[in-house]
Design an enzyme around this catalytic site. Sequence first.
Site, PDB file in Angstrom:
ATOM      1  N   ARG A 142       0.864  -1.178   0.000  1.00  0.00           N
ATOM      2  CA  ARG A 142       0.000   0.000   0.000  1.00  0.00           C
ATOM      3  C   ARG A 142       0.905   1.234   0.000  1.00  0.00           C
ATOM      4  O   ARG A 142       2.011   1.199   0.544  1.00  0.00           O
ATOM      5  CB  ARG A 142      -0.901   0.017   1.230  1.00  0.00           C
ATOM      6  N   LYS A 165      -2.770  -1.597   7.721  1.00  0.00           N
ATOM      7  CA  LYS A 165      -4.180  -1.203   7.739  1.00  0.00           C
ATOM      8  C   LYS A 165      -4.954  -1.909   8.839  1.00  0.00           C
ATOM      9  O   LYS A 165      -5.860  -1.344   9.426  1.00  0.00           O
ATOM     10  CB  LYS A 165      -4.797  -1.501   6.374  1.00  0.00           C
ATOM     11  N   HIS A 236      -3.035   3.177  -6.666  1.00  0.00           N
ATOM     12  CA  HIS A 236      -3.395   1.892  -6.074  1.00  0.00           C
ATOM     13  C   HIS A 236      -3.426   0.790  -7.129  1.00  0.00           C
ATOM     14  O   HIS A 236      -3.341  -0.396  -6.803  1.00  0.00           O
ATOM     15  CB  HIS A 236      -4.752   2.003  -5.379  1.00  0.00           C
ATOM     16  N   ARG A 239      -0.660  -1.818  -6.983  1.00  0.00           N
ATOM     17  CA  ARG A 239      -0.872  -2.960  -6.069  1.00  0.00           C
ATOM     18  C   ARG A 239      -1.776  -3.996  -6.734  1.00  0.00           C
ATOM     19  O   ARG A 239      -1.539  -5.209  -6.626  1.00  0.00           O
ATOM     20  CB  ARG A 239      -1.464  -2.441  -4.760  1.00  0.00           C
ATOM     21  N   HIS A 270      -3.576  -9.066   3.706  1.00  0.00           N
ATOM     22  CA  HIS A 270      -5.027  -9.152   3.839  1.00  0.00           C
ATOM     23  C   HIS A 270      -5.403 -10.070   5.002  1.00  0.00           C
ATOM     24  O   HIS A 270      -4.677 -11.029   5.299  1.00  0.00           O
ATOM     25  CB  HIS A 270      -5.657  -9.680   2.551  1.00  0.00           C
ATOM     26  N   TYR A 279      -8.797  -7.828  -5.793  1.00  0.00           N
ATOM     27  CA  TYR A 279      -7.651  -7.334  -6.555  1.00  0.00           C
ATOM     28  C   TYR A 279      -7.477  -8.033  -7.896  1.00  0.00           C
ATOM     29  O   TYR A 279      -6.731  -7.586  -8.748  1.00  0.00           O
ATOM     30  CB  TYR A 279      -6.368  -7.531  -5.729  1.00  0.00           C
TER      31      TYR A 279
END
Length: 303
Positions: A142, A165, A236, A239, A270, A279
């Site tokens: 990220r 995150k 983003h 990623r 994740h 993704y």
Amino acid sequence: MLTAVVNEYVALRRSLGAKFVEEAEALRSYAKFAAARGDKHVLTGRAIEWAALATTASRRENRLRLVVAFAIHARSEDPHHDLPPRHVFAGARSRYRRPPYIYAPEAVGTLLAAAARLGPAGSLRPDTYSTLFALLTCAGLRVSEALRLRLGDFSDGSLVVRSTKFGKTRLVPLHPTATEALTRYLARRNAACPVDDHVFVSLRGNPLKYKYVYRTFLGLVSGWSAGPNRPRPNLHGLRHTFAVRSLEDSPTGRDHVGWHLRALSTYLGHVSVASTYWYLRSTPQLMRDLADVCAPTFEEGQS
């Protein structure tokens, strides 16, 4: 008064584990905007007026949603605060995420070459941005994770990504070519900025901020054509591209793909494989691989 309540709200959200950096900056901007017009409480009209200053409908909706969440908190202590409506600008469409931009290898090369030409000439800036964008592409970090990296987080060909995150810390092994490139950059970076210990720093030697990274990125891709019905290039997307290319390189076989996805989910940080599925987007190579797998079944007349 509004600023004080905003600061209390920000402190509360952070105490619960949220990073709340860009959100805090936006709420303080709203509080300053409203206070300059004499507001002491959240007013619906003022909240909509401030949100409308954003450049797109989705950003206006996100701004308004942020004020609504703050207003719910503020009203628990003082009912004089209004509770603005949630959907004014983008409506129900704001519940859907924009599809990611998947970079072709040539596009990544173009981006990195453009970053390497940034000015001022002879400064660390072109090295900083080309290395940052390359790291986002090859490690799937990220942006916030990359900007928080410290010098001590890189050793033995791996990165320690701290306080992510979801409040976790993970080890991210790097490809030898990435390790070599990052080592070269750090040698130049340490000579130019021996004081701060952030990996990526500004020309003044301060930690690089997201808003400047994003502004620089937009300048580098300003001439790119997204094409009809295609998303525009975004940070983003690097990623997302890492995740998709990783799936393209997965070994064949259902079990192998399952193991590969679980490893990818862990690598990306994740909390579940379901988060990784977002993704993954179809690319020509993935569709060809899928067709190759399915062709024998159809040729044999099986369902």
